[in-house]
Design a protein around this motif. Structure first.
Motif, PDB file in Angstrom:
ATOM      1  N   MET A  43       0.882  -1.176  -0.068  1.00  0.00           N
ATOM      2  CA  MET A  43       0.187  -0.009  -0.035  1.00  0.00           C
ATOM      3  C   MET A  43       0.732   1.093  -0.069  1.00  0.00           C
ATOM      4  O   MET A  43       0.346   2.245  -0.461  1.00  0.00           O
ATOM      5  CB  MET A  43      -0.932  -0.165   1.128  1.00  0.00           C
ATOM      6  N   LEU A  44       2.103   1.243   0.473  1.00  0.00           N
ATOM      7  CA  LEU A  44       2.842   2.534   0.410  1.00  0.00           C
ATOM      8  C   LEU A  44       3.283   2.998  -0.746  1.00  0.00           C
ATOM      9  O   LEU A  44       3.619   4.116  -0.950  1.00  0.00           O
ATOM     10  CB  LEU A  44       4.440   2.033   1.165  1.00  0.00           C
ATOM     11  N   VAL A  45       3.159   2.042  -1.938  1.00  0.00           N
ATOM     12  CA  VAL A  45       3.583   2.348  -3.104  1.00  0.00           C
ATOM     13  C   VAL A  45       2.619   3.661  -3.667  1.00  0.00           C
ATOM     14  O   VAL A  45       3.359   4.581  -4.092  1.00  0.00           O
ATOM     15  CB  VAL A  45       3.320   1.403  -4.413  1.00  0.00           C
ATOM     16  N   PHE A  46       1.486   3.865  -3.288  1.00  0.00           N
ATOM     17  CA  PHE A  46       0.536   4.730  -3.812  1.00  0.00           C
ATOM     18  C   PHE A  46       0.930   6.386  -3.287  1.00  0.00           C
ATOM     19  O   PHE A  46       1.067   7.207  -3.814  1.00  0.00           O
ATOM     20  CB  PHE A  46      -0.878   4.336  -3.445  1.00  0.00           C
ATOM     21  N   PRO A  47       1.019   6.365  -1.785  1.00  0.00           N
ATOM     22  CA  PRO A  47       1.460   7.547  -1.270  1.00  0.00           C
ATOM     23  C   PRO A  47       3.266   7.874  -1.870  1.00  0.00           C
ATOM     24  O   PRO A  47       3.213   9.277  -2.270  1.00  0.00           O
ATOM     25  CB  PRO A  47       1.559   7.591   0.212  1.00  0.00           C
ATOM     26  N   VAL A  48       3.753   7.178  -1.991  1.00  0.00           N
ATOM     27  CA  VAL A  48       5.233   7.407  -2.646  1.00  0.00           C
ATOM     28  C   VAL A  48       5.015   7.894  -3.893  1.00  0.00           C
ATOM     29  O   VAL A  48       5.696   9.076  -4.445  1.00  0.00           O
ATOM     30  CB  VAL A  48       6.230   6.318  -2.702  1.00  0.00           C
ATOM     31  N   MET A  49       4.027   7.343  -4.714  1.00  0.00           N
ATOM     32  CA  MET A  49       3.986   7.785  -6.263  1.00  0.00           C
ATOM     33  C   MET A  49       3.423   9.237  -6.197  1.00  0.00           C
ATOM     34  O   MET A  49       3.721  10.140  -7.147  1.00  0.00           O
ATOM     35  CB  MET A  49       2.952   6.858  -6.836  1.00  0.00           C
TER      36      MET A  49
END
Length: 229
Positions: A43-49
């Protein structure tokens, strides 16, 4: 689409199984919390993007050094560290120095797997083999380092806890930033730098695994000596 998803996730699952099964010498962690950590990492991919896209639109921190060390190394490792600390470290009881490694690898590989799927969607499934060898495995090793230090902090019995927690973020950040900097500079002459770097990364990671087993053996021996005395 199915092929890209499968090729993107498979390396992460395989590596997670490898590190999880290496834990059989002592009591293994329950699979449920490990899977949950994998999902949190994914799920961390989305805030990082979103954050990286915002900085790109504003043309902030776009130099190769900033991209490598701040927008990738620091941002990604800090968010993984944050998830580890607040969902695992302060809630789950560690009884083994290797526990931190399992959770650190799970969070990192969750992140790497989703990132890998997006990359294969964008650039094609023919990129899958080198993605598995370099970015996915490197994320696993960054997580291993983070988890090894947090495991030591958890089991240090109030001895140098701040030191281990600090190193759990600093060391993966530096390795991750260096990895990304090498990738950004890569060409026909510098590509060979990745080989010794990855060898060093695996060497450090395997040393951390060995140290975790040794520390656990010493801890168990100390407890046994106390019980017998």
């Amino acid at each position: 689409m199915f092929a890209a998803i499968t090729a993107g996730i498979a390396p992460g699952i395989a590596l997670l199984c490898f590190f999880y099964l290496k834990h059989h010498q002592y009591e293994s962690e329950p699979i449920g919390p490990v899977v949950r950590s994998f999902v949190f990492g994914a799920m961390l991919v989305f805030p990082v993007m979103v954050i990286q896209h915002g900085f790109k639109i504003e043309d902030i921190l776009q130099s190769p050094f900033s991209q490598a060390y701040l927008m990738s190394g620091l941002l990604e490792e800090f968010l993984k560290w944050f998830i580890f600390y607040f969902t695992v470290y302060i809630h789950i009881e560690f009884n083994d120095f290797y526990d931190g490694i399992v959770y650190g690898v799970a969070i990192s590989l969750g992140f790497a797997s989703v990132e890998n799927v997006f990359y294969l969607f964008a650039y094609g499934i023919q990129e899958a083999w080198w993605r598995a060898l370099l970015p996915v495995s490197s994320h696993a090793l960054f997580g291993l380092m983070m988890g090894s230090y947090l495991g030591r902090g958890k089991l240090s019995l109030q001895n140098k806890i701040g030191k281990w927690i600090g190193l759990s973020l600093l060391v993966p950040f530096l390795f991750h930033g260096t990895y990304n900097y090498l990738v950004l500079q890569i060409n026909s002459n510098t590509i060979y730098l990745m080989i010794p770097f990855m060898l060093v990364l695996w060497f450090v990671g395997l040393r951390k695994m060995k140290a975790a087993d040794l520390n656990q053996a010493n801890l168990m021996q100390t407890k046994e000596n106390m019980r017998m005395s």
